[in-house]
Design an enzyme around this catalytic site. Structure first.
Site, short mmCIF file in Angstrom:
data_model
loop_
_atom_site.label_atom_id
_atom_site.label_comp_id
_atom_site.label_asym_id
_atom_site.label_seq_id
_atom_site.Cartn_x
_atom_site.Cartn_y
_atom_site.Cartn_z
N ASP A 1 0.87 -1.19 0.00
CA ASP A 1 0.00 0.00 0.00
C ASP A 1 0.90 1.23 0.00
O ASP A 1 2.10 1.14 0.25
CB ASP A 1 -0.91 -0.01 1.23
CG ASP A 1 -1.85 1.21 1.28
OD1 ASP A 1 -2.26 1.68 0.20
OD2 ASP A 1 -2.16 1.70 2.38
N SER A 2 0.28 2.36 -0.25
CA SER A 2 1.02 3.62 -0.21
C SER A 2 1.39 4.00 1.22
O SER A 2 2.02 5.04 1.44
CB SER A 2 0.18 4.74 -0.82
OG SER A 2 -1.02 4.91 -0.08
N TYR B 1 -0.60 8.26 -2.60
CA TYR B 1 -0.53 8.03 -4.04
C TYR B 1 -1.60 8.84 -4.78
O TYR B 1 -1.47 9.12 -5.97
CB TYR B 1 -0.74 6.55 -4.37
CG TYR B 1 0.47 5.65 -4.14
CD1 TYR B 1 1.63 6.11 -3.51
CD2 TYR B 1 0.45 4.33 -4.57
CE1 TYR B 1 2.72 5.29 -3.31
CE2 TYR B 1 1.53 3.49 -4.37
CZ TYR B 1 2.66 3.96 -3.74
OH TYR B 1 3.74 3.14 -3.56
N GLY B 2 -2.67 9.16 -4.09
CA GLY B 2 -3.82 9.81 -4.73
C GLY B 2 -3.54 11.16 -5.36
O GLY B 2 -4.33 11.65 -6.17
N CYS C 1 -4.37 -0.96 -2.11
CA CYS C 1 -4.43 0.48 -2.32
C CYS C 1 -5.38 0.73 -3.48
O CYS C 1 -5.14 0.23 -4.59
CB CYS C 1 -3.03 1.01 -2.63
SG CYS C 1 -2.96 2.75 -3.10
N THR D 1 -5.94 3.50 -5.14
CA THR D 1 -5.32 4.32 -6.19
C THR D 1 -4.38 3.49 -7.06
O THR D 1 -4.38 3.62 -8.28
CB THR D 1 -4.56 5.51 -5.57
OG1 THR D 1 -5.47 6.27 -4.76
CG2 THR D 1 -3.98 6.40 -6.64
N CYS E 1 -10.60 4.16 0.06
CA CYS E 1 -9.18 4.20 0.39
C CYS E 1 -8.97 3.29 1.59
O CYS E 1 -9.75 3.35 2.55
CB CYS E 1 -8.76 5.64 0.73
SG CYS E 1 -7.05 5.78 1.34
N THR E 2 -7.94 2.46 1.54
CA THR E 2 -7.75 1.49 2.62
C THR E 2 -7.33 2.14 3.94
O THR E 2 -7.39 1.49 4.98
CB THR E 2 -6.70 0.41 2.22
OG1 THR E 2 -5.47 1.05 1.83
CG2 THR E 2 -7.23 -0.46 1.10
#
EC number: 5.1.1.3
Length: 259
Positions: free
Chosen positions: A10-11, A42-43, A73, A75, A183-184
């Site tokens: 994930d980001s 990341y968005g 993630c 995004t 979004c996680t």
């Protein structure tokens, strides 16, 4: 191969909400979790930047001998998973906002979606939305600032409460009965969301569905670990590890990487 780990990236720390669902459903599986917190969120990045970061994360997890990779993630999924699947043989599990169940079950014919700019502007998101939006009002809201506050551990802060109230008010006025978390990171905001939203509003995230899909693909590919073992969990971050340790709420070691 069955004892090889499930890779998750994930980001940042948000994808640990997905890890928890996977671990709950598949407690016998070894896992490797990679948080690219240094590059969160990341968005706000371009599609090419998101693809490059997703490839870098994938390469790291492949070095860890992972048998399947969960892109935890929204995004990264909506912008990069097609490229990842085209370039690697390993199975990928993606995650995208749960628009379908919200659209099919809404009684007020109005649903809200809280997500990053990268997810809301993606081609995959628009495709999914168009499939299920007929006759339904969808209020989209970019959650600017939310990921950054979560990454700093400021989940219960006044700044967080203020942002959420601002973002949710138009949805409340539109009489939504479902809020989709895109979004996680956002499941960690559940206590605040429940505090702000009217009682009848149901909140949906994709964690449980992702865990079920992961199990299904492992079974289909005959990769499910059926050997009774004491599962090994590895957590890595390229930023401060304290927030992840707090969110994991357990006796887990988080290793800091120069990554």
């Amino acid at each position: 191969m069955s004892t090889q780990p499930i890779g998750i990236f994930d980001s940042g720390v948000g994808g640990t909400s997905i890890w928890k669902e996977i671990n709950l459903l598949l407690p016998n599986e070894n896992t490797v979790y990679l948080a690219d917190s240094k590059n969160a969120p990341y968005g706000l990045k371009t599609k090419s930047e998101i693809i490059d970061l997703s490839i870098k994360n994938t390469e790291y997890l492949l070095k860890k001998n992972c048998k399947i990779i969960v892109v935890a993630c929204n995004t990264a999924t909506t912008n990069a998973i097609k490229v990842l699947r085209e370039n690697y043989q390993i199975p990928f599990i993606g995650i995208e906002p749960a628009i379908k169940p919200a659209s099919l079950n809404t009684q007020t014919k109005a649903i809200g979606i809280l997500a990053t700019k990268g997810t809301l502007s993606s081609e995959l998101f628009h495709k999914t939305t168009n499939l299920y939006s007929s006759g339904i009002t969808i209020i989209e809201q970019v959650g600017n600032g939310l990921v950054e506050l979560i990454e700093r551990g400021e989940i219960q802060s006044e700044a967080m409460k203020s942002l959420l109230k601002t973002y949710l008010q138009p949805m409340i006025e539109a009489n939504i009965d479902y809020l989709v978390l895109g979004c996680t990171h956002y499941p960690y905001l559940m206590p605040l969301l429940l505090e702000i939203l009217p009682k009848h509003v149901k909140i949906i995230d994709s964690g449980e569905a992702v865990a079920r899909q992961t199990k299904f693909i492992l079974e289909t590919k005959q990769l499910l670990n059926k050997i009774p073992i004491s599962a090994n969990y590895e957590f890595y971050s390229n930023a401060d590890t304290s927030v992840m340790k707090t969110l994991l709420n357990g006796d887990y070691t988080v290793e800091q990487l120069d990554f």
